[in-house]
Write a protein that holds these residues in place. Structure first.
Motif, PDB file in Angstrom:
ATOM      1  N   LYS A 101      74.733  42.583  42.997  1.00 16.44           N
ATOM      2  CA  LYS A 101      75.739  42.335  41.966  1.00 16.44           C
ATOM      3  C   LYS A 101      77.015  43.130  42.269  1.00 16.44           C
ATOM      4  CE  LYS A 101      76.707  43.114  37.057  1.00 16.44           C
ATOM      5  NZ  LYS A 101      76.313  43.857  35.855  1.00 16.44           N
ATOM      6  N   GLY A 102      76.841  44.417  42.620  1.00 20.34           N
ATOM      7  CA  GLY A 102      77.990  45.258  42.948  1.00 20.34           C
ATOM      8  C   GLY A 102      78.808  44.628  44.063  1.00 20.34           C
ATOM      9  N   GLY A 103      78.133  44.012  45.025  1.00 20.58           N
ATOM     10  CA  GLY A 103      78.808  43.376  46.157  1.00 20.58           C
ATOM     11  C   GLY A 103      79.372  42.008  45.817  1.00 20.58           C
ATOM     12  N   ASP A 104      79.316  41.671  44.530  1.00 22.39           N
ATOM     13  CA  ASP A 104      79.870  40.406  44.026  1.00 22.39           C
ATOM     14  C   ASP A 104      79.276  39.189  44.743  1.00 22.39           C
ATOM     15  OD1 ASP A 104      81.283  39.179  42.069  1.00 22.39           O
ATOM     16  OD2 ASP A 104      83.281  39.714  42.811  1.00 22.39           O
ATOM     17  N   TYR A 105      77.978  39.243  44.988  1.00 26.74           N
ATOM     18  CA  TYR A 105      77.224  38.104  45.516  1.00 26.74           C
ATOM     19  C   TYR A 105      77.771  37.581  46.839  1.00 26.74           C
ATOM     20  CZ  TYR A 105      75.717  38.587  40.754  1.00 26.74           C
ATOM     21  OH  TYR A 105      75.253  39.128  39.594  1.00 26.74           O
ATOM     22  N   CYS A 602      86.878  38.249  45.102  1.00 29.41           N
ATOM     23  CA  CYS A 602      85.511  38.731  44.966  1.00 29.41           C
ATOM     24  C   CYS A 602      85.506  40.184  45.405  1.00 29.41           C
ATOM     25  CB  CYS A 602      84.530  37.892  45.775  1.00 29.41           C
ATOM     26  SG  CYS A 602      84.882  37.809  47.506  1.00 29.41           S
ATOM     27  N   GLY A 603      84.846  41.021  44.624  1.00 28.34           N
ATOM     28  CA  GLY A 603      84.754  42.444  44.945  1.00 28.34           C
ATOM     29  C   GLY A 603      86.114  43.031  45.229  1.00 28.34           C
ATOM     30  N   GLY A 604      86.211  43.719  46.361  1.00 27.00           N
ATOM     31  CA  GLY A 604      87.452  44.386  46.724  1.00 27.00           C
ATOM     32  C   GLY A 604      88.556  43.435  47.171  1.00 27.00           C
ATOM     33  N   HIS A 605      88.197  42.201  47.397  1.00 22.39           N
ATOM     34  CA  HIS A 605      89.191  41.215  47.849  1.00 22.39           C
ATOM     35  C   HIS A 605      89.764  40.501  46.632  1.00 22.39           C
ATOM     36  CE1 HIS A 605      91.084  37.931  49.996  1.00 22.39           C
ATOM     37  NE2 HIS A 605      90.308  37.049  49.402  1.00 22.39           N
ATOM     38  N   PHE A 606      90.996  40.827  46.263  1.00 22.25           N
ATOM     39  CA  PHE A 606      91.595  40.264  45.061  1.00 22.25           C
ATOM     40  C   PHE A 606      92.760  39.367  45.434  1.00 22.25           C
ATOM     41  CE2 PHE A 606      94.118  40.470  41.098  1.00 22.25           C
ATOM     42  CZ  PHE A 606      93.147  40.064  40.200  1.00 22.25           C
ATOM     43  N   LYS A 651      70.341  34.968  40.464  1.00 17.88           N
ATOM     44  CA  LYS A 651      71.254  33.869  40.172  1.00 17.88           C
ATOM     45  C   LYS A 651      72.660  34.453  40.049  1.00 17.88           C
ATOM     46  CE  LYS A 651      71.454  30.229  36.736  1.00 17.88           C
ATOM     47  NZ  LYS A 651      72.739  30.581  36.322  1.00 17.88           N
ATOM     48  N   PRO A 652      73.559  34.102  40.971  1.00 19.87           N
ATOM     49  CA  PRO A 652      74.904  34.665  40.891  1.00 19.87           C
ATOM     50  C   PRO A 652      75.593  34.292  39.574  1.00 19.87           C
ATOM     51  CG  PRO A 652      74.558  33.615  43.007  1.00 19.87           C
ATOM     52  CD  PRO A 652      73.390  33.244  42.154  1.00 19.87           C
ATOM     53  N   SER A 653      76.276  35.270  38.998  1.00 19.99           N
ATOM     54  CA  SER A 653      77.023  34.996  37.774  1.00 19.99           C
ATOM     55  C   SER A 653      78.325  35.764  37.880  1.00 19.99           C
ATOM     56  CB  SER A 653      76.232  35.482  36.567  1.00 19.99           C
ATOM     57  OG  SER A 653      75.977  36.863  36.718  1.00 19.99           O
ATOM     58  N   GLN A 654      79.259  35.516  36.992  1.00 17.86           N
ATOM     59  CA  GLN A 654      80.490  36.294  37.019  1.00 17.86           C
ATOM     60  C   GLN A 654      80.114  37.723  36.646  1.00 17.86           C
ATOM     61  OE1 GLN A 654      82.933  34.176  38.016  1.00 17.86           O
ATOM     62  NE2 GLN A 654      84.228  35.918  38.477  1.00 17.86           N
ATOM     63  N   ARG A 655      80.566  38.681  37.429  1.00 15.58           N
ATOM     64  CA  ARG A 655      80.194  40.071  37.143  1.00 15.58           C
ATOM     65  C   ARG A 655      80.753  40.492  35.790  1.00 15.58           C
ATOM     66  NH1 ARG A 655      81.899  44.240  41.569  1.00 15.58           N
ATOM     67  NH2 ARG A 655      83.815  43.133  41.173  1.00 15.58           N
ATOM     68  N   ASN A 656      79.962  41.221  35.042  1.00 16.88           N
ATOM     69  CA  ASN A 656      80.441  41.666  33.744  1.00 16.88           C
ATOM     70  C   ASN A 656      80.031  43.118  33.538  1.00 16.88           C
ATOM     71  OD1 ASN A 656      81.154  42.093  31.148  1.00 16.88           O
ATOM     72  ND2 ASN A 656      79.792  40.534  30.273  1.00 16.88           N
ATOM     73  N   TYR A 657      81.010  43.995  33.396  1.00 16.46           N
ATOM     74  CA  TYR A 657      80.697  45.406  33.154  1.00 16.46           C
ATOM     75  C   TYR A 657      81.138  45.820  31.755  1.00 16.46           C
ATOM     76  CZ  TYR A 657      79.431  45.624  38.033  1.00 16.46           C
ATOM     77  OH  TYR A 657      78.812  45.409  39.230  1.00 16.46           O
ATOM     78  N   LYS A 658      81.343  44.772  30.915  1.00 18.31           N
ATOM     79  CA  LYS A 658      81.810  45.074  29.556  1.00 18.31           C
ATOM     80  C   LYS A 658      80.628  45.323  28.650  1.00 18.31           C
ATOM     81  CE  LYS A 658      86.184  42.886  30.151  1.00 18.31           C
ATOM     82  NZ  LYS A 658      87.019  41.732  30.068  1.00 18.31           N
TER      83      LYS A 658
END
Ligand SMILES: Cc1cc2nc3c(=O)[nH]c(=O)nc-3n(C[C@H](O)[C@H](O)[C@H](O)COP(=O)(O)OP(=O)(O)OC[C@H]3O[C@@H](n4cnc5c(N)ncnc54)[C@H](O)[C@@H]3O)c2cc1C
Ligand code: SF4
Ligand code: FES
Lengths: 658, 255
Positions: A101-105, A602-606, A651-658
């Motif tokens: 998840k941290g690696g944004d799938y 994705c991840g560090g690539h914005f 199952k990949p999902s949009q990352r959510n840290y909220k």
């Protein structure tokens, strides 16, 4: 064409099964097999020591004066392992899940699961070597938390974890040197791989004291040469960290995986001026106890301690209540940039935010200590004094380092921090066995692209480097070498060695013969500026296209106007640096190309074109669920190969840290 | 923190290679910011030299964070310069003022021959570690990390000793060029932990004997090493080494 060699079977059984069935080399044959290990950081030292112990004949190389000085030594915060010593619900699966998840799938499930499995062995191994991890009063190992997780699974040694782990691996390596199993070549730089009949068979190295080039044969070659963050000129990496070894392999046919995936770390000491030669990290572990804030008012010029509590914006806690200050690095970095761009930054340059320890110093540590000592109703000064003692033990060296660099005392005033380039998730493409697409050429540690997807979680690079070196390569290399036991050492008079050495020498002669006007350093700075502005924390199509043109221009200028004083056959640090910067320039172009190709965030690539309404990274799994593996075709010419990523368990999902 | 800028005179050791004679060269540097690190000041000087068509000064450095132990300058008569507990790379220019003259030399010791300018050969330290600075354990042990509880106090002391960065400042500061602080730090790190217990006798004997072979001098307890050690390694480690050595010699006598 790309075969990732992921074993069949259930995810949690793949590695066990692999180990049970891979081919082995018997002890007598091991002694006849030579292995070259380039790099002796955590990945290389652990690999060289373990392979030496197994009985292979190992030659190890590093460019520093001792293997103990590899960049790994600087790692601060800690190393993850799924030990669940804290009984807080950790498990191999959870570490695996957090990392994916941290690696944004964008990482392979099979590799990451193996990493989580062997994480526990790493801690046992290091303890057995005498690595002095932090302990609790009961004598057992202590843990702290890192970003992107909700458990405490990070093992540490104050703010010097990398040092202690590397010293452990270094000592194991020197023991093998003493036993004659490993031959160590310090102050040597690998400048090419020698490929014979499609297989890696050796390297060309340069003795950095005499300047002479040398040929070395190996039945297999391991590149453990670290990351390429210094393409940005300013980064938290050591000054010598470079891409040369990986780049030479790339030019010889090894694919480069996800080159644009770079990590910008949120908590580094801000730039002070043009003289700046590197940036210093303030470990992520500080976010355990430090709270990040900016003033609520724009352009607030008051001193930090003069700004009252209610006028502070703890923006991470506000935006991400579930993870607060412990959101992953990419999220925290972008949030800091957003605040500064909006005019809330602090310090003289306004490109900084506060990392403040006062709250926890008093409330978390001060109160506990006071209660231990039976002090009733302690005043604030007492709490601060008591809290300081504990904080000193946890992070003392980091606080000292901050004070030496800035002249400010972080126990009294909050640290000023800003994001900086830190780590590269991209690297040489490798399969499940850590082999590149060139037979017998392996890449370990930060030099490969493997386990961190588009964003690495804190404390997982040390884990990966040691997993690769201690626990993965000793098995997977046997699977290849078992078929090589009949191969006699190839004499280095072989034409392939001769050609490779001649090419290396020619390039050195060309470089030193340019005799232009501009220093190597000035080119490196200009490259860094292009990369930071156009391929840094935020990227867009227009900027990336411009960057590619600018880099090509810079490359021409470099090859016609660089000035390298001194001679070839002597110690010549400018010459060493020139070769590295020349490779960085080529890499920079590929990074921009890769970033341009990946029109998603994705991840560090914005990519600015791809964000949600509230400014979070927006992935496009339908189009970009792949590893971009680039094949070198010629100057400024690459072909993209895609390794499709299959998610069978998560199952990949949009990352959510909220 | 007030920032200021300064002009300095530098006297730096220049030596083309190991066998060449060396000498001091004098350089002027201008507009050095107090915010720069000492090595960034050297970067400025080297850029200036390259610009003027001269060879830059060779010096060792890598992490620039005080942890790799690579930087090694003898500054105004003191290894790593004037700040206590600080490596050359962490020394900042606010330690100096406008008009100062700064003398910079390499480490000087027989066991650390000069390679070029300020660069020395410290491979003798690696060979001392090879002689016994490790726990003989192969990869793949299966004892759980928490199966060996270690008293926190000992763990902390072992960690403090293990913080040595192998820079060699202790040797450079010692009038006898003794490597005792370095060797004792490693002996202590491992002797304080149960993992290092089995080999402690051989370790201390072999490491000390290698130290002698490398040509380091003997320790006369001047404490100069402790005063300059960037990691503040304590000389109580030397006392511990002496104790370990005495016990080990006694044990080998009895055999
Ligand atoms: C300041 C800082 C703090 C960090 N903190 C943490 C942390 O707390 N936790 C965590 O998990 N990760 C951390 N990281 C990341 C982690 O330290 C690195 O990713 C990891 O140590 C890389 O190890 P490595 O063995 O792959 O490479 P390195 O340690 O970089 O080693 C590279 C080796 O290759 C050699 N080499 C390179 N090129 C050549 C060549 N051409 N010829 C010969 N030799 C060559 C070098 O001499 C060196 O021996 C941190 C990184 C930084 C910058
Ligand atoms: S004991 Fe101190 S001075 Fe000596 S090598 Fe270690 S860190 Fe350097
Ligand atoms: S450069 Fe690493 S300690 Fe100074």
């Amino acid at each position: 064409m790309l075969d990732s060699k992921i074993p069949a079977g259930k995810l949690e059984e793949k590695w066990v099964d692999y180990k049970g069935h891979c081919k082995l080399v018997n002890p007598a044959n091991k002694r006849k097999i030579e292995i070259i290990v380039v790099g002796t950081g955590l990945a290389g030292a652990s690999a060289a020591a373990s392979l030496g112990e197994l009985g292979y004949k190992v030659k190890a190389f590093c460019f520093q004066d001792s293997p103990r000085r590899a960049h790994s030594i600087a790692a601060q915060g800690g190393i993850n392992a799924a030990k669940n010593y804290q009984n807080d619900g950790d498990s191999v699966f959870r570490l695996f899940y957090d990392t994916i998840k941290g690696g944004d799938y964008r990482a392979r499930e099979s590799n990451v699961h193996r990493l989580a499995e062997v994480s526990v062995n790493i801690i046992d191994q290091c303890v057995a070597q005498g690595v002095p991890f932090a302990r609790e009063y009961g004598g057992l190992l202590n843990n702290r938390s890192f970003g992107g997780t909700q458990v405490k699974r990070t093992f540490y040694a104050a703010g010097q974890t990398g040092q202690q782990l590397l010293i452990g691996a270094y000592q194991a390596l020197e023991r093998q040197v003493a036993l004659g199993n490993v031959q160590m070549y310090t102050r040597h730089e690998m400048l090419d791989v020698v490929v014979i009949d499609g297989k890696a068979r050796g390297i060309i190295a340069r003795d950095l004291i005499s300047g002479k080039t040398e040929r070395h044969f190996g039945h297999a070659v391991l590149l453990c040469t670290g990351g390429y963050g210094n393409v940005f000129y300013l980064s938290t990496n050591a000054m010598g960290s470079n891409v040369t070894a990986a780049w030479k392999a790339h030019r010889k046919g090894a694919f480069f995986g996800n080159p644009c995936f770079t990590q910008i770390h949120p908590t580094c000491i801000p730039v002070t001026g043009d003289h700046q030669s590197k940036l210093t990290l303030m470990s992520e572990s500080l976010r355990n106890d430090g709270r990040i804030w900016v003033p609520k008012k724009q352009n607030d010029d008051r001193k930090a301690n003069d700004i009252p509590e209610e006028e502070r914006d703890y923006y991470l806690e506000r935006r991400y209540p579930a993870f607060g200050n412990l959101v992953p690095r990419d999220v925290a970095s972008r949030a800091a940039k957003e605040r500064c761009d909006a005019g809330f930054g602090v310090g003289t340059t306004k490109q900084a935010v506060y990392l403040d320890f006062r709250f926890n110093l008093i409330n978390k540590y001060g109160r506990v200590e006071a209660s231990k000592l039976g002090i009733e109703n302690p005043d604030e000064a007492t709490l601060v004094r008591l809290g300081k003692e504990v904080v000193k033990e946890e992070y003392g060296n980091l606080f000292d380092m901050y004070e030496k660099i800035t002249g400010e005392n972080p126990y009294e005033v909050p640290m000023r921090i800003y994001p900086a380039v830190h780590y590269t998730m991209g690297g040489l493409w490798v399969d499940y066995e850590l082999m590149t697409n060139i037979q017998g050429l392996y890449a370990l540690g930060e030099a490969n692209f493997s386990d961190h997807g588009a964003n690495r979680l804190g404390a997982s690079a040390l884990m990966q480097g040691l997993a690769d070196g201690y626990f993965v390569i000793p098995y997977t290399i046997g699977n290849y070498l078992a078929d090589e036991i009949g191969t006699k050492p190839i004499p280095t008079t072989h034409e392939a060695f001769e050609k490779a050495e001649a090419a290396v020498s020619d390039r050195i002669k060309t470089l030193i013969g340019i005799k232009g006007k501009q220093s190597v350093e000035s080119f490196h700075k200009r490259l860094g500026k292009i990369m930071w502005e156009k391929c840094g924390m935020a990227r867009n199509e227009k900027g990336l296209k411009e960057a590619i043109v600018e880099i090509q221009q810079l490359k021409k200028e470099f090859w016609s106007d660089v000035r390298i004083p001194g001679n070839i056959n002597e110690m010549n640090t400018e010459l060493d640096k020139a070769g590295r910067v020349a490779d960085f320039i080529e890499l920079g172009e590929l990074m921009c190309k890769d970033a341009l190709d990946r029109n998603e965030s994705c991840g560090g690539h914005f990519r600015e074109e791809s964000q949600t309404e509230d400014g979070e990274a927006l992935r496009h799994d339908d189009q970009y669920m792949y590893v971009a593996a680039w094949e070198y075709k010629g100057e400024s010419d690459w072909q993209l190969h895609k390794e499709k990523l299959e998610y069978e368990v998560i199952k990949p999902s949009q990352r959510n840290y909220k | 923190m007030e920032h200021y800028s300064m002009n300095l005179t530098l006297k730096v050791w220049k030596q083309q290679n190991a066998s060449a004679e060396g000498n001091f060269e004098t350089y002027q540097v201008k507009d050095i910011s107090s915010e720069m690190s000492f090595l960034e000041m050297f970067d400025v000087l080297n850029e200036q030299l390259i610009h003027d068509g001269k060879e830059p000064i060779a010096f060792d450095h890598d992490c620039r964070e005080g942890i790799c132990g690579m930087c090694s300058m003898y500054i105004n008569g003191r290894p790593h310069g004037p700040w206590h507990g600080t490596t050359t790379c962490q020394l900042h220019m606010r330690a100096f003022k406008d008009g100062d003259t700064v003398v910079v030399e390499p480490w000087r010791a027989n066991a650390f021959p000069v390679v070029k300018d300020l660069v020395v050969d410290r491979s003798s330290f690696d060979r001392i570690i090879q002689a016994g600075g490790y726990v003989s354990v192969n990869t793949g042990v299966s004892i759980d990390g928490n199966a060996i509880p270690i008293e926190k106090d000992n763990a902390d002391k072992a960690f403090a000793a293990a913080a040595c960065i192998g820079c060699g400042a202790c040797v450079a500061a010692c009038k006898n060029s003794s490597a005792m602080l370095f060797v004792s730090a490693k002996v202590s790190h491992l002797a304080l932990l149960p993992q290092g217990n089995t080999e402690r006798k051989n370790r201390v004997m072999n490491m000390v004997s290698q130290m002698d072979k490398e040509g380091f001098g003997s320790c006369t307890f001047t404490e100069a090493c402790e005063a300059v050690c960037p990691k503040e390694i304590s000389i109580t480690n030397i006392s511990r080494l002496n104790g370990e050595y005495a016990k080990a010699s006694l044990a080998s006598d009895k055999q």
